[in-house]
Enzyme design. Structure first.
Site, PDB file in Angstrom:
ATOM      1  N   CYS A  80       0.901  -0.909  -0.182  1.00  0.00           N
ATOM      2  CA  CYS A  80      -0.194  -0.213  -0.072  1.00  0.00           C
ATOM      3  C   CYS A  80       0.871   1.265   0.259  1.00  0.00           C
ATOM      4  CB  CYS A  80      -0.665  -0.014   1.635  1.00  0.00           C
ATOM      5  SG  CYS A  80      -2.422   1.735   1.409  1.00  0.00           S
ATOM      6  N   CYS A 233      -5.434   5.589  -3.144  1.00  0.00           N
ATOM      7  CA  CYS A 233      -5.041   3.872  -4.018  1.00  0.00           C
ATOM      8  C   CYS A 233      -3.653   4.904  -3.989  1.00  0.00           C
ATOM      9  CB  CYS A 233      -5.446   3.189  -4.435  1.00  0.00           C
ATOM     10  SG  CYS A 233      -4.758   1.548  -4.419  1.00  0.00           S
TER      11      CYS A 233
END
Length: 330
Positions: A80, A233
């Site tokens: 991430c 994201c």
């Protein structure tokens, strides 16, 4: 149990330092904790996109620490980018280092402190890699397609051309008009590809629609597997930036790109190594929202009556920064 509520571009998490416990939480506890505290309706203070579990790096790693990404549904993501920036800041403060490596599932990634975007808007840069277009790395199954670069997929949807890239999370990317960006098609496509039953991405895939706003300026809207629609994201913005350079600005490696998103803005730089492989620099905020304490036993039961929540003041500074951005209206 101590937690730190954080976010990168509105992609929000609870940092959980496993070293606060005599024994790290077991896998079942970590999964249950993420499900309980991240739930948007019943979770801790409005929930989150996931839990970032921080611990010591393994013996074979030279990294200063390790990050694991547990999604809101309890599944684990391989990486991430937005979360990595916040963990980088956390480890930087712990170790008094401005440049170092963080161990992730597939690679030790370089991070470094960068210039603040605004007062109290702390910024870190994170390496996003490895990059692969191979179907096997994406766990992608389209007959006769070993990779997918700007191609139609009538099996999925008409009127779009898709590219697939793992960074290392799998991403499916389409460059679209503004009306397509704000429409319902992204959710329809992504919901199908993350239903666990489709034959094309049985393990799911992050899906992003990208609008080109100007030269070296794009807007990315993402439906993230294990999460759903997200404010941002990091790996999606990195993958979209790389595809933007490859498809529209092939001479623009090492050029900074502004990437806007529903949660704010980051900057990216796509790089090509001498062996022709790629990596991306993801540069953006690493905001500490609040320091949190909650009894572990209560949290595992979804009981948050006994929490303490200490605001840092950084969220207001970030919101002021975002209001100053000129971005697409969603």
């Amino acid at each position: 149990m101590k937690l730190l509520k954080v976010h990168g571009s509105g992609n929000d998490f609870f940092i959980l330092d496993q070293q606060q416990f005599k024994q790290p939480l077991a896998e079942s506890q970590l999964q249950l904790l993420a499900e309980k505290i991240c739930n948007r309706k019943t979770g801790l203070h409005g929930g989150a996109d996931g839990v970032l579990a921080v611990g010591a790096s393994s013996k074979e790693s030279a990294a200063v620490g390790r990050m694991r990404v547990i999604n809101a549904d309890g599944s684990e993501a391989s990486m991430c980018g937005n979360g990595l920036r916040t963990v980088a800041r956390y480890l930087s403060l712990q170790n008094q280092q401005a440049t170092f490596r963080v161990q992730t599932m597939y690679a030790d990634l370089q991070v470094k402190q960068s210039t603040d975007f605004a007062p109290q808007v702390k910024v870190f840069a994170a390496e996003i890699s490895p990059v692969s277009f191979a179907a096997k790395d994406l766990k992608m199954h389209f007959a006769g397609r070993e990779k997918l670069i700007n191609q139609e997929l009538p099996e999925i949807a008409t009127d779009f051309k898709f590219s697939a890239v793992a960074v290392p999370n799998p991403h499916l990317i389409a460059f679209v008009s503004h009306q397509q960006l704000i429409g319902s098609k992204l959710g329809e496509i992504a919901s199908y590809l993350n239903d666990g039953k489709n034959p094309y991405f049985p393990d799911g895939v992050n899906v992003s629609f990208v609008e080109i706003l100007a030269e070296n300026k794009i807007f990315v809207r993402t439906y993230e597997r294990g999460v759903g629609y997200t404010n941002a994201c990091g790996t999606a913005m990195s993958a979209a930036s790389l595809m933007y350079v490859l498809l529209y600005q092939p001479q623009n490696f090492e050029q900074q790109i502004e990437v806007q998103n529903p949660g704010g803005m980051v900057k990216t730089v796509a790089h090509q190594r001498s062996n022709k492989s790629y990596w991306i620099s993801l540069i953006g905020n690493a905001t500490f929202v609040a320091k949190v304490t909650v009894p572990l036993a209560d949290a595992l039961q979804g009981d948050f009556k006994a929490i303490t929540w200490e605001e840092t003041g950084e969220q207001q500074a970030y919101e002021n920064f975002v209001r100053g951005l000129k971005k697409s209206e969603l």
